[in-house]
Design an enzyme around this catalytic site. Structure first.
Site, mmCIF file in Angstrom:
data_model
loop_
_atom_site.group_PDB
_atom_site.id
_atom_site.type_symbol
_atom_site.label_atom_id
_atom_site.label_comp_id
_atom_site.label_asym_id
_atom_site.label_seq_id
_atom_site.Cartn_x
_atom_site.Cartn_y
_atom_site.Cartn_z
ATOM 1 N N ASP A 193 49.977 41.701 38.362
ATOM 2 C CA ASP A 193 48.640 41.777 37.773
ATOM 3 C C ASP A 193 47.751 40.622 38.225
ATOM 4 O O ASP A 193 46.528 40.706 38.113
ATOM 5 C CB ASP A 193 48.753 41.781 36.245
ATOM 6 C CG ASP A 193 47.434 42.114 35.571
ATOM 7 O OD1 ASP A 193 46.798 43.097 35.985
ATOM 8 O OD2 ASP A 193 47.036 41.389 34.649
ATOM 9 N N ARG A 194 48.337 39.538 38.747
ATOM 10 C CA ARG A 194 47.546 38.386 39.175
ATOM 11 C C ARG A 194 46.827 38.641 40.499
ATOM 12 O O ARG A 194 45.877 37.939 40.826
ATOM 13 C CB ARG A 194 48.440 37.150 39.316
ATOM 14 C CG ARG A 194 48.830 36.531 38.004
ATOM 15 C CD ARG A 194 47.640 35.954 37.288
ATOM 16 N NE ARG A 194 48.014 35.419 35.974
ATOM 17 C CZ ARG A 194 47.158 34.963 35.099
ATOM 18 N NH1 ARG A 194 45.870 35.006 35.365
ATOM 19 N NH2 ARG A 194 47.563 34.492 33.939
ATOM 20 N N MET A 274 42.222 43.742 30.106
ATOM 21 C CA MET A 274 40.841 43.789 30.592
ATOM 22 C C MET A 274 40.690 43.206 31.998
ATOM 23 O O MET A 274 39.587 43.210 32.546
ATOM 24 C CB MET A 274 39.929 43.021 29.635
ATOM 25 C CG MET A 274 39.820 43.630 28.254
ATOM 26 S SD MET A 274 39.067 45.280 28.287
ATOM 27 C CE MET A 274 37.441 44.904 28.934
ATOM 28 N N ARG A 275 41.773 42.694 32.574
ATOM 29 C CA ARG A 275 41.632 42.077 33.892
ATOM 30 C C ARG A 275 41.170 43.088 34.929
ATOM 31 O O ARG A 275 40.417 42.756 35.845
ATOM 32 C CB ARG A 275 42.948 41.426 34.325
ATOM 33 C CG ARG A 275 42.845 40.718 35.663
ATOM 34 C CD ARG A 275 44.087 39.907 36.002
ATOM 35 N NE ARG A 275 44.117 38.660 35.262
ATOM 36 C CZ ARG A 275 45.075 38.313 34.418
ATOM 37 N NH1 ARG A 275 46.069 39.144 34.173
ATOM 38 N NH2 ARG A 275 45.046 37.162 33.790
ATOM 39 N N ALA A 276 41.616 44.339 34.822
ATOM 40 C CA ALA A 276 41.218 45.361 35.786
ATOM 41 C C ALA A 276 39.710 45.568 35.782
ATOM 42 O O ALA A 276 39.081 45.704 36.839
ATOM 43 C CB ALA A 276 41.938 46.674 35.489
#
Length: 666
Positions: A193-194, A274-276
Site C-alpha cells: 500500500d506504500r 483513504m490512501r487510494a
C-alpha cells in the site's frame, strides 16, 4: 562511471515509463512498484530515470543533502545558514536485498557515545536517498525488519537511529521504486500500500518489437557512450518537459467533478482506507501537468485509477491484479458530471494507460468457472496407468480459510518470519554475548557490568565510564522465524474420493495464504501411478501454488516409498540452499503402498530417513471402511511423528490439528 541506458531508448513498456515520469513530475504520488517476469527492462528503466531528474540544490558539505533554501534545523551536520548552495545530479540509491539495518539507516559509534558522549554517526542509504530515488530490486525478498524501517521512513519523511538512549534524526524523503517477480512471492500488504502506483510488465510477443529491443541492446553494449549520444536530443526534450510540468503542477485545478469521480471509483472497487483516493488525486493532477493542462479531465482520472488501484483492490493474494475496465468506465460515466468531453469509450486514449488494468484476459474468467475440474489437459502429469484404476479429473479445492498458527517445536535460527521461535537479530532481549564482528545491538547493562571492575586500573577520574572494545556486549534476542511446510499428498486411486482431495487442497491453499502473511515457504509433493512428482517446489508465491493445486490429478497405484524419497530429496536440496530453515512434513495418506516388491517395508525404510534427520512430521490418516489396517499409524511411528485419523481432518481445522500434534510431540 558507467553510462546508463537512455530512458527514451526503452522499447515499449508505456505504462512503466508513464508511471516513472509521473513520479518525476510529482514525487508526492508515492513511488512505483514494477511487477513482471525477468528480462522485461524493469531495472533498466528505473536506473535510466535518474538521468532525467533535474539537479538538486544542496548545502555544500552536508552529508544529508539539505536544501539551502530551507535547511533542516535538526540536521546532524547542522546548523546550516539559509543561503547559496551547490547543485548536484539527483541520486538513485540501490538497496540490496541482503543489506543490514546499519547500512540502511546508518550507525552510531557506540564506544565513543558511551565514553565521550559524542554522536559519531555514519549515514546510511536513507540519508543518501534523501531528495532522490531509493530503488529496491526484488523488493518482495527484502527482510521484514528492513521493510519496517522503510515503512517508518516513508510515512514520516525522516529516519531515526536509536542506540541505548542516544538518538539521531535526519530527513529522509525519497521516491520509492521497487521491482519484483511475482513468481518469487508477494509483498506484505503494508508495504504494498506504500507504493503509490503499480504497473505490470511483460515481454512483447510482437516479433518486430523484440527485434528492436535486441538491436538497441546490442548497440548499447558495443558502445554505451555513442549509443547514449544518439538519444541525447530525446533525453533533453523529456527532461525539459519534466521541468515544465513541475512548474505547471501548482496551477493545475482538481475540480469537484474529478474529485467525485475519484471517490466513487475507490468506493466502487472497495479499496481499503483513504490512501487510494489521495494517490489518485495526486496522479490525476500530475497527468494533467504532464499533458500541459491546468484542468483535470475524466481521462486523467481513468488513467490514475489504472495505475493506483490494481494492487489495492486485491482482497487476498489469490486474486489476480488488475481492474475491471468496464466497471471503471461505468463508474466514471455515472459520476462524470459536466466532464462529457473526455474520450471515455475506448481503453486508454494515450496508449500508455491501456495496459495498466488489462492484465486478466477476458477469456480467462469463463475458463476458471464452469468445468475447470473436468478439462482433460489438467491431468497432463499422469501417464497411462499400469493399474486398473484410471486417472480422475482434478477435484476443486475447498474455499481457503484462516488458519491457526502452525509452529515447529524448539527454537531455531532461520530466516526472519512470523512462525516459530528463533534466535534472531530482532525481538525481545534474552541475554548477552561477546560480539562476533561488528556490534549491532548493544546490551547496555552487560557492557557496563563488564567495564565496571576495571575503572580504577584504567585511571578513571571523571564522571564518564572508561569503555574499551573488549567490554562491549552484543544483545542476544529471540524472535520468530519462517519455516518450510512440505505437504506429501497421496493422489492415488485409493485417495480419489473428491471430498477428501477437496479438503486437502483447501487446507494446503489456506496454509499458503498463511505462509504469505508469515513469510514461510510451502511445498507440495504428490505420488501416484509409478512415481512421485514435486507439484510445487518450496515457494512463497501463492499465485503459482493456487494454479498448481487446482489442476492436481488423482488416480493409479500408490508408490508411497517414492513419495517419501522424493520429499526427502526436496528437503535435502532445501537444506543446502537454506540450512537454517526448519521443515515440517505433513503426510496425507491412508498408509497403503502398492507396486514393486515389499512396498510397505520399503516405505518404512524411507520413513526412517526423516526420523534420523530429526524432521518434525505428522501423518493424516485417510484410511476408511469397516476394516482398518492401521498402516498410517505404523508409518507415523517410523517417521518419529504422530498420526491422526481422517475423522479429525476437516478443511477448517487442519492447520490447528498440525499445531496441536506438534505441541504434543514436543
Amino acid at each position: 562511471m558507467t553510462t546508463p541506458f537512455p530512458f527514451t531508448a526503452v522499447v515499449g513498456q508505456d505504462d512503466l515509463r508513464l508511471a516513472l515520469l509521473l513520479n518525476a513530475v510529482s514525487p508526492a504520488v508515492g513511488g512505483v512498484l514494477v511487477r513482471g517476469e525477468k528480462g522485461t527492462a524493469k531495472s533498466t528503466a528505473v536506473r535510466a530515470l535518474s538521468a532525467l531528474l533535474p539537479e538538486v540544490p544542496v548545502v555544500p558539505g552536508c552529508r544529508f543533502s539539505c536544501d539551502p533554501a530551507s535547511p533542516d534545523p535538526g540536521c546532524p551536520d547542522g546548523p546550516h545558514e539559509a543561503g547559496g548552495g551547490a547543485e548536484r545530479p539527483a541520486r538513485m540509491v540501490e538497496l540490496p536485498v541482503g543489506a543490514s539495518e546499519d547500512r540502511l539507516v546508518g550507525a552510531l559509534d557506540i564506544e565513543r557515545a558511551l565514553s565521550e558522549g559524542v554522536k559519531a554517526f555514519e549515514p546510511g542509504l536513507l540519508a543518501d536517498a534523501h531528495r532522490g530515488i531509493l530503488y529496491v530490486d526484488e523488493v518482495n525478498l527484502l527482510h521484514d525488519h528492513l521493510v519496517d524501517l522503510l515503512l517508518d521512513a516513508a510515512a514520516m519523511g525522516a529516519s531515526y537511529v536509536e542506540r541505548e538512549g542516544v538518538s539521531v534524526r535526519h530527513a529522509a524523503r525519497f521516491l520509492l521504486v521497487g521491482t519484483m517477480n511475482p513468481e518469487e512471492g508477494e509483498l506484505r500488504p503494508q508495504l504494498l500500500d506504500r507504493f503509490g502506483l503499480t504497473v505490470e510488465v511483460a515481454a512483447s510477443r510482437e516479433p518486430d518489437q523484440r527485434v528492436e529491443v535486441v538491436r538497441r541492446r546490442l548497440a548499447y553494449d558495443d558502445a554505451p557512450a555513442a549509443f547514449a549520444a544518439r538519444w541525447a536530443e530525446e533525453e533533453a526534450a523529456v527532461r525539459a518537459r519534466i521541468v515544465a510540468a513541475r512548474e505547471l503542477l501548482p496551477s493545475v485545478r482538481l475540480g469537484d467533478g474529478a474529485l467525485r469521480q475519484i471517490a466513487a471509483t475507490c468506493a466502487a472497487f472497495e479499496v481499503d482506507g483513504m490512501r487510494a483516493d489521495i494517490v489518485m488525486a495526486r496522479t490525476a493532477t500530475a497527468l494533467a501537468a504532464w499533458a500541459g493542462r491546468t484542468d483535470v479531465l475524466a481521462e486523467d482520472v481513468r488513467q490514475a485509477a489504472l495505475l493506483a488501484l490494481p494492487h489495492r483492490r486485491r482482497r487476498n493474494p489469490f486474486d489476480a491484479p488488475g481492474l475491471d475496465e468496464d466497471k471503471l468506465d461505468e463508474t466514471l460515466e455515472e459520476f462524470g458530471g459536466s466532464d462529457d468531453d473526455d474520450p471515455d469509450p475506448d481503453p486508454g486514449p494515450d496508449g500508455p494507460g491501456g495496459g495498466g488494468g488489462g492484465q486478466p484476459e477476458p477469456d480467462d474468467a469463463p475458463q476458471g468457472d464452469g468445468d475447470t475440474a473436468a478439462r482433460p489437459e489438467a491431468g497432463e502429469g499422469g501417464q497411462p496407468q499400469p493399474s486398473g484404476a484410471g486417472e480422475q479429473s482434478p477435484a476443486r479445492a475447498s474455499e481457503p480459510f484462516r488458519t491457526k498458527v502452525l509452529s515447529v517445536p524448539g527454537i531455531g535460527e532461520g530466516a526472519a518470519g512470523r512462525r516459530s521461535r528463533a534466535r534472531t537479530e530482532h525481538g525481545r532481549t534474552t541475554g548477552a554475548r561477546r560480539p562476533r564482528g561488528a556490534l549491532t545491538k548493544l546490551h547496555l547493562a552487560a557492557t557496563v557490568q563488564a567495564a565496571a571492575p576495571h575503572q580504577r586500573a584504567r585511571g578513571r577520574s571523571g564522571p564518564g565510564l572508561v569503555v574499551r572494545r573488549d567490554d562491549l556486549r552484543q544483545a542476544t534476542r529471540e524472535g520468530r522465524e519462517g519455516n518450510l511446510v512440505l505437504f506429501v499428498v497421496d493422489a492415488s486411486g485409493s485417495m480419489a474420493a473428491r471430498q477428501r482431495m477437496s479438503a486437502v487442497k483447501g487446507a494446503v491453499l489456506s496454509l499458503l495464504l498463511d505462509a504469505y502473511q508469515r513469510r514461510d515457504k510451502v511445498g507440495l509433493v504428490t505420488f501416484r501411478g509409478t512415481d512421485a512428482d514435486v507439484a510445487l517446489p518450496p515457494t512463497s508465491s501463492v499465485d503459482a501454488a493456487a494454479a498448481r493445486l487446482e489442476t492436481l490429478p488423482t488416480g493409479g497405484r500408490t508408490p508411497l516409498a517414492a513419495g517419501l524419497l522424493r520429499a526427502h530429496d526436496v528437503l535435502r536440496v532445501e537444506r543446502l540452499r537454506d540450512p537454517a530453515r526448519r521443515p515440517l512434513v505433513v503426510l496425507v495418506t491412508d498408509g497403503r503402498a502398492t507396486g514393486g516388491p515389499e512396498p510397505v517395508a520399503l516405505a518404512g525404510r524411507a520413513a526412517r530417513l526423516f526420523a534420523a534427520d530429526g524432521v518434525a512430521s505428522v501423518v493424516v490418516d485417510c484410511e476408511s471402511g469397516p476394516v482398518r489396517l492401521g498402516l498410517a499409524g505404523q508409518l507415523a511411528g517410523e517417521l518419529g511423528g504422530t498420526a491422526v485419523t481422517l475423522d479429525e481432518l476437516r478443511a477448517d481445522s487442519i492447520a490447528g490439528l498440525v499445531k496441536d500434534v506438534q505441541r504434543r510431540a514436543a
